[in-house]
Design a protein around this motif. Structure first.
Motif, short mmCIF file in Angstrom:
data_model
loop_
_atom_site.label_atom_id
_atom_site.label_comp_id
_atom_site.label_asym_id
_atom_site.label_seq_id
_atom_site.Cartn_x
_atom_site.Cartn_y
_atom_site.Cartn_z
N ALA A 845 0.84 -1.20 0.00
CA ALA A 845 0.00 0.00 0.00
C ALA A 845 0.88 1.26 0.00
CB ALA A 845 -0.92 0.00 1.21
N ALA A 846 1.98 1.24 0.74
CA ALA A 846 2.88 2.40 0.78
C ALA A 846 3.49 2.65 -0.60
CB ALA A 846 3.97 2.18 1.81
N ILE A 847 3.86 1.57 -1.30
CA ILE A 847 4.40 1.73 -2.67
C ILE A 847 3.35 2.35 -3.58
CG2 ILE A 847 5.22 0.49 -4.71
CD1 ILE A 847 6.58 -1.49 -2.82
N VAL A 848 2.10 1.86 -3.47
CA VAL A 848 1.02 2.40 -4.31
C VAL A 848 0.83 3.90 -4.05
CG1 VAL A 848 -1.48 2.36 -4.70
CG2 VAL A 848 -0.20 0.21 -4.55
N PHE A 849 0.86 4.32 -2.79
CA PHE A 849 0.62 5.74 -2.48
C PHE A 849 1.84 6.61 -2.80
CE2 PHE A 849 -3.21 4.22 -0.56
CZ PHE A 849 -4.07 5.30 -0.56
N THR A 850 3.04 6.05 -2.72
CA THR A 850 4.19 6.83 -3.20
C THR A 850 4.14 6.98 -4.72
OG1 THR A 850 5.58 4.84 -3.30
CG2 THR A 850 5.70 6.17 -1.29
N GLN A 851 3.58 5.97 -5.39
CA GLN A 851 3.43 6.06 -6.84
C GLN A 851 2.37 7.10 -7.24
OE1 GLN A 851 6.27 4.89 -7.97
NE2 GLN A 851 5.25 3.89 -9.70
N ILE A 852 1.40 7.35 -6.36
CA ILE A 852 0.44 8.43 -6.61
C ILE A 852 1.17 9.76 -6.67
CG2 ILE A 852 -1.51 9.73 -5.65
CD1 ILE A 852 -2.58 7.09 -4.54
N ALA A 853 2.07 9.97 -5.72
CA ALA A 853 2.87 11.19 -5.74
C ALA A 853 3.79 11.20 -6.96
CB ALA A 853 3.69 11.30 -4.46
N LEU A 875 -7.31 11.20 -17.22
CA LEU A 875 -6.92 9.79 -17.21
C LEU A 875 -6.02 9.48 -16.02
CD1 LEU A 875 -7.18 7.12 -18.65
CD2 LEU A 875 -5.25 7.75 -20.12
N ILE A 876 -5.15 10.40 -15.68
CA ILE A 876 -4.29 10.17 -14.51
C ILE A 876 -5.12 10.12 -13.23
CG2 ILE A 876 -2.64 11.38 -13.00
CD1 ILE A 876 -0.96 11.98 -15.40
N TRP A 877 -6.08 11.02 -13.10
CA TRP A 877 -6.92 11.00 -11.90
C TRP A 877 -7.79 9.75 -11.85
CZ3 TRP A 877 -6.20 13.69 -7.69
CH2 TRP A 877 -5.46 14.87 -7.77
N PHE A 878 -8.23 9.30 -13.03
CA PHE A 878 -8.95 8.02 -13.07
C PHE A 878 -8.02 6.88 -12.66
CE2 PHE A 878 -10.05 4.14 -15.43
CZ PHE A 878 -11.30 3.88 -14.88
N GLY A 879 -6.76 6.95 -13.13
CA GLY A 879 -5.79 5.93 -12.76
C GLY A 879 -5.52 5.90 -11.28
N ILE A 880 -5.44 7.08 -10.66
CA ILE A 880 -5.24 7.15 -9.20
C ILE A 880 -6.42 6.52 -8.47
CG2 ILE A 880 -5.10 8.74 -7.24
CD1 ILE A 880 -3.47 10.61 -9.08
N PHE A 881 -7.63 6.88 -8.93
CA PHE A 881 -8.83 6.28 -8.32
C PHE A 881 -8.82 4.76 -8.53
CE2 PHE A 881 -13.13 4.64 -8.99
CZ PHE A 881 -13.72 4.95 -7.78
N PHE A 882 -8.41 4.33 -9.70
CA PHE A 882 -8.42 2.89 -10.02
C PHE A 882 -7.42 2.14 -9.14
CE2 PHE A 882 -6.34 -0.60 -12.29
CZ PHE A 882 -7.43 -1.42 -12.55
N GLU A 883 -6.20 2.68 -8.94
CA GLU A 883 -5.21 1.94 -8.17
C GLU A 883 -5.59 1.87 -6.69
OE1 GLU A 883 -1.27 3.55 -8.42
OE2 GLU A 883 -1.96 5.62 -8.40
N VAL A 884 -6.22 2.92 -6.19
CA VAL A 884 -6.69 2.86 -4.80
C VAL A 884 -7.84 1.85 -4.68
CG1 VAL A 884 -7.77 4.16 -2.93
CG2 VAL A 884 -5.95 5.21 -4.29
N ALA A 885 -8.74 1.86 -5.67
CA ALA A 885 -9.86 0.91 -5.65
C ALA A 885 -9.35 -0.52 -5.79
CB ALA A 885 -10.82 1.25 -6.80
N LEU A 886 -8.35 -0.72 -6.66
CA LEU A 886 -7.79 -2.07 -6.82
C LEU A 886 -7.12 -2.53 -5.54
CD1 LEU A 886 -7.09 -4.49 -8.62
CD2 LEU A 886 -5.05 -3.25 -9.38
N LEU A 887 -6.39 -1.64 -4.90
CA LEU A 887 -5.75 -1.98 -3.62
C LEU A 887 -6.80 -2.36 -2.59
CD1 LEU A 887 -3.23 -2.08 -1.77
CD2 LEU A 887 -3.61 0.35 -1.30
N ALA A 888 -7.86 -1.58 -2.53
CA ALA A 888 -8.93 -1.88 -1.56
C ALA A 888 -9.58 -3.23 -1.87
CB ALA A 888 -9.97 -0.77 -1.59
N THR A 889 -9.73 -3.54 -3.12
CA THR A 889 -10.32 -4.83 -3.52
C THR A 889 -9.43 -5.99 -3.07
OG1 THR A 889 -11.34 -3.79 -5.45
CG2 THR A 889 -11.16 -6.19 -5.48
#
Length: 939
Positions: A845-853, A875-889
């Motif tokens: 999760a930390a890697i995913v959120f550092t990748q958001i930055a 598309l980037i904001w959709f990608g950010i939403f998607f990666e957080v949603a995928l992580l939550a899934t």
């Protein structure tokens, strides 16, 4: 013996015919007409249908063969055998051997999806191109069996006699038999915007295609009528020869593909080096068995391969192609859009590319006044001005006389259809019609009021045209226009402020001086004169007048100066090219004066620029030409093979060359250039087929938009590379900890979690970077150097030593912080169980959120993200939403928890994760700000 004689007579006619074909066009032009009939075994009434069928079987259809295209199977397969694609196939195989079957299959799927998508884009572009390509005219009127017949152009053969009239396209290379006021637009072959007068008599002329009695396939009849006999058809025509030259040129590998191949090799070496290091470390530090160490090293190699590179590159190029299509530019090959972004030199044709291919009156000169004509192009809403004031013909009787003479002595008609001018005739005569319309002269009414009694058509010998009109019941008037030198010598009189007076030597000298001034400005001048017949001259006497007796005792009225005006949008386009450090070289078949005038007028070169003609170019060595290309230069009166030579020499100098054009003569250079740009409306089929990009609106300014798009594509690929390599560092850090702790620290990240980052959470944000708009100021930077590479020091520093280290520190901290909350160090670190899964989940999760930055920081290289708009890239904001949603899934779905070794995160964990991107983003914005300040102070 009898059999031999039989075959001799059977093939005698074919051999004679083939021998005739070996003659050149100039041989036929200089020969007596009767000799031409004999050589071609034809007659003034043509050939028979049976003979035509035999010849068609011998020489083939009258068509221009298109470049042989690759089979669809080969085109499809090429998308799966590039160097990067091969690397991914091997990586997938290694992953399966290493025991991570899911990872291997996923990598192969990425490769398959990317290859299919690339093929789809190429196929779509090819279909769009094919829909643009229109071949030669469909039907022609020929004489077969002594009778006129309408046949398909493809069925024409040497020896066919055919008929032409205004508006027809010339279907074959032919010798003129008869011609009346024939003018042919040969700009597709020569680049010359002014139509050529053609007659039945032979005059060699100067340069290629200059014979007075030859016409060529692919050209168009502007005015007049003609009867001609076909000399050559299909690929034997001049049109076909140039097409053949174009087809023989092989397309070189694009700079982008070369760079991707280099990048693939670099990444492969890095991955193998890291894998080797981990293999040795696993044996000596962890004391792993050799087989287990080898499998562990293979896993690290796979982890460092950027599986998303090919999809991102393909999608970045595809988005660029889509944006260009909206701007009327059709890109046939995905790589072309990036190649244009690297362009250092544009070799541009003039006629129809930089100019409107429309002759327009600029000035009207009378002995007493000079008038400016405003309102460019074929519009009827322009004005005529004198000293800045609009004038009417009622105020200016001399001007009215000139316009009346020019409009009556005219065979061209201009029709306005949907706000656009349709010309039935020649551009030169059309400009005179428009001049009359601008002055409010009702041509239709005047033609009825002053009916034509007799005409003397224009010919290239006397360079004049005249018509005689009934002015009233008592008087007739001869109206004449032509070249100044061939008109003025027949003018003993001058119209000056409404009065006719003798033309003095001082007047002649002044007129010559004015004419030279116009010529130095690249303008073409035309003299206007007239003669009134007295009341005693009867209509019958007028009908019996010869040219010699009619065209004398003329009254000189004035000069009209005309030009083919530049496109309005080209001025700004040229300025942007110069700001982008891109050199523009005009390469045209037009005259030296006209070429230099247009080039200086629109800002391509300064007055000091050197003009090199085709004749001079033939005499120049490669070193001399290379030296000339280093400075400001214009090429005029050049032949097709000479354009090719110019492009080749520029490439030898290390330039990336874009060549624009619309004519057949441009095709070899279009094919040879790094990127060829053809005109969609005015362009010939051969030019479109040879080009990499087609401007569907013939707008030179679209090239500038393509350059910006191409630069943005390359920049976006670099941004992706930084982004994707950034995640590789925190992905590798757990293995480093595991190795250097000699196995005491369990792997903080599993292989499936690495797969989650590489092919899951990172994918859409990476694609979003591929569609990022160009940074401000990108068109004020020079093109990238040939020795500049995607994986350079700046990319490595940002990815590994800046973003990557920060992400590694945060993810490692997350792992140990979670273990600390679970009782470590009192409780040992376990490699199984819920606590271990919770710790690896926080690392992921930390890697995913550092990748958001990281994805936000990578949106720009120098400028602030706010300058591009924080929320502009959806598309980037959709990608950010998607990666957080995928992580939550993955975190909250039970069966996925088991597959990906994850555990449930609580509210405190999410609060910590949400705080990660903001400071990282602000720190990077501060770094960019300081970097910009330092750069500003340095300059």
């Amino acid at each position: 013996m009898i059999i031999q004689l039989f075959f001799y007579f059977m093939h005698f006619e074919k051999r004679v015919f083939m021998m005739a074909e070996q003659k050149t066009g100039r041989d036929f032009a200089a020969a007596e007409l009767q000799s031409v009939y004999q050589d071609l075994k034809s007659t003034p009434s043509g050939i028979t249908s049976e003979e035509a069928a035999k010849r068609l079987a011998e020489v083939g259809p009258n068509t221009i063969q298109k470049r042989q295209k690759e089979s669809q199977l080969k085109l499809f397969a090429k998308n799966f055998i590039s160097l990067m694609a091969i690397l991914l196939w091997v990586s997938g195989f290694i992953a399966i051997i290493a025991g991570t079957t899911e990872l291997g299959i996923a990598i192969w799927c990425v490769n398959l999806i990317n290859g299919c998508f690339s093929y789809y884009q190429q196929r779509a572009a090819q279909k769009a191109t094919d829909s643009l390509l229109k071949m030669l005219p469909s039907y022609t009127k020929v004489l077969r069996n002594g009778e006129p017949q309408q046949i398909e152009t493809s069925q024409m053969v040497p020896g066919d006699v055919f008929l032409l009239q205004a508006g027809d396209a010339v279907p074959t290379d032919a010798r003129i038999i008869e011609a009346t006021s024939l003018q042919v637009d040969e700009s597709a072959l020569t680049g010359e915007s002014v139509p050529e007068s053609k007659i039945a008599a032979y005059h060699a002329g100067e340069g290629q295609f200059a014979e007075s009695n030859l016409i060529y396939a692919g050209t168009n009849v502007g005015s007049g009528t003609a009867t001609a006999i076909t000399l050559f058809t299909g690929m034997a025509t001049e049109f076909g020869k140039i097409a053949k030259l174009t087809h023989n040129q092989r397309r070189s590998i694009s700079p982008l593909q070369l760079e991707l191949n280099r990048l693939t090799k670099q990444i492969s070496m890095i991955a193998i080096a890291i894998g080797t290091a981990f293999f040795i470390a696993a044996i000596f530090f962890v004391k792993y068995p050799v087989a287990q160490s080898f499998i562990f090293a293979l896993g690290m190699i796979v982890a460092f391969i950027p599986e998303g590179l090919l999809p991102t590159v393909t999608l970045s190029l595809a988005r660029g192609v889509q944006r260009m299509a909206k701007n009327h530019a059709l890109v046939k090959d995905l790589d072309s859009i990036e190649t244009l972004g690297e362009t250092t030199v544009i070799c541009s044709d003039k006629t129809g590319t930089l100019t409107q291919n429309q002759m327009t009156i600029d000035h009207v000169w009378l002995p007493s006044k000079t008038y400016d004509v405003t309102g460019k192009g074929y519009a009827n809403n322009g004005k005529i001005q004198y000293q800045g004031q609009d004038i009417t013909l009622a105020q200016e009787p001399d001007l009215e006389r000139l316009i009346k003479v020019a409009a009556l002595d005219n065979d061209t008609e201009v029709q306005m259809v949907d706000g656009k001018a349709k010309i039935l005739g020649t551009p030169t005569e059309a400009s005179l019609i428009i001049l009359a319309q601008k002055a409010g002269f009702d041509l239709t009414q005047r033609q009825k009021q002053f009916p034509r009694l007799k005409e003397f058509p224009f010919d290239s010998e006397r360079k004049r045209m005249s018509t005689i009109h009934q002015i009233d019941s008592q008087h007739a008037r001869l109206c004449l226009k032509g070249s100044l030198s061939d008109t003025l010598k027949w003018c003993p009189y001058l119209l000056d402020q409404g009065k006719i007076r003798p033309l003095t030597p001082e007047d002649r000298a002044n007129i010559d001086r004015i004419n030279q001034t116009y010529a130095s400005q690249g303008l073409r001048s035309m003299a206007i004169a007239y003669r009134d017949f007295d009341a005693q001259t009867t209509t019958d006497q007028i009908q019996q007048l010869s040219i010699e007796t009619a065209e004398q005792e003329l009254v000189f009225v004035g000069l009209v100066a005309m030009s083919d005006p530049p496109r309005e949008e080209v001025f700004d386009a040229v300025k942007k090219c110069h700001e982008a450090h891109i050199k523009i070289i005009m390469v045209t078949g037009d005259s030296t004066l006209t070429a230099k005038s247009i080039a200086t007028q629109i800002g391509i070169v300064s007055d000091r620029a050197r003009v090199i003609t085709g004749t001079e170019l033939d005499q120049m060595s490669e070193d001399d030409l290379s030296a000339a290309l280093a400075g400001e230069v214009i090429f005029a009166r050049v032949a097709p093979e000479q354009k090719y030579k110019i492009v080749s020499t520029l490439q030898a100098r290390g330039e990336i060359v874009a060549s624009t054009g619309d004519g057949v003569n441009d095709a070899p250079a279009l094919k040879k250039a790094d990127i060829g740009v053809a005109m969609g409306k005015m362009g010939t089929d051969v030019a479109k087929d040879a080009a990499d990009m087609i401007l569907t609106d013939d707008n030179f300014a679209s090239i500038v938009a393509a350059i910006e798009e191409g630069r943005a594509v390359y920049s976006n690929i670099q941004k992706f590379l930084i982004y994707i390599l950034t995640s590789n560092v925190p992905e590798a850090m757990p293995s480093i900890l595991f190795l250097f702790s000699r196995g005491l620290i369990p792997l903080p990240l599993t292989v499936m979690q690495i797969l989650t980052v590489d092919l899951g959470t990172d994918l859409i944000p990476a694609i979003g970077l591929g569609s990022e708009q160009a940074e401000p100021g990108i068109m004020k930077q020079p093109p990238r150097r040939r020795d500049a590479h995607l994986l350079n020091k700046s990319v490595i520093w940002k990815a590994f030593a800046w973003y990557g280290l920060i992400a590694s520190a945060i993810s490692t901290f997350s792992y140990f912080f979670t273990n600390l909350q679970n009782g470590w160090p009192q409780v040992p670190l376990f490699s199984t169980g819920y606590n271990y899964r919770e710790a690896t989940t926080m690392t992921l999760a930390a890697i995913v959120f550092t990748q958001i930055a990281a994805v936000m920081n990578c949106r720009t290289q120098r400028a602030s993200v706010f300058s591009n708009g924080l929320f502009s890239n959806r598309l980037i904001w959709f990608g950010i939403f998607f990666e957080v949603a995928l992580l939550a899934t993955l975190v909250y779905t039970p069966f996925l928890q088991d597959l990906f070794n994850t555990a449930t995160l609580n509210g405190r964990d999410w609060l910590f994760l949400i705080t990660i991107p903001i400071p990282l983003f602000l720190i990077e914005e501060a770094r960019k700000f300081i970097s910009r300040k330092i750069a500003t102070n340095t300059h």
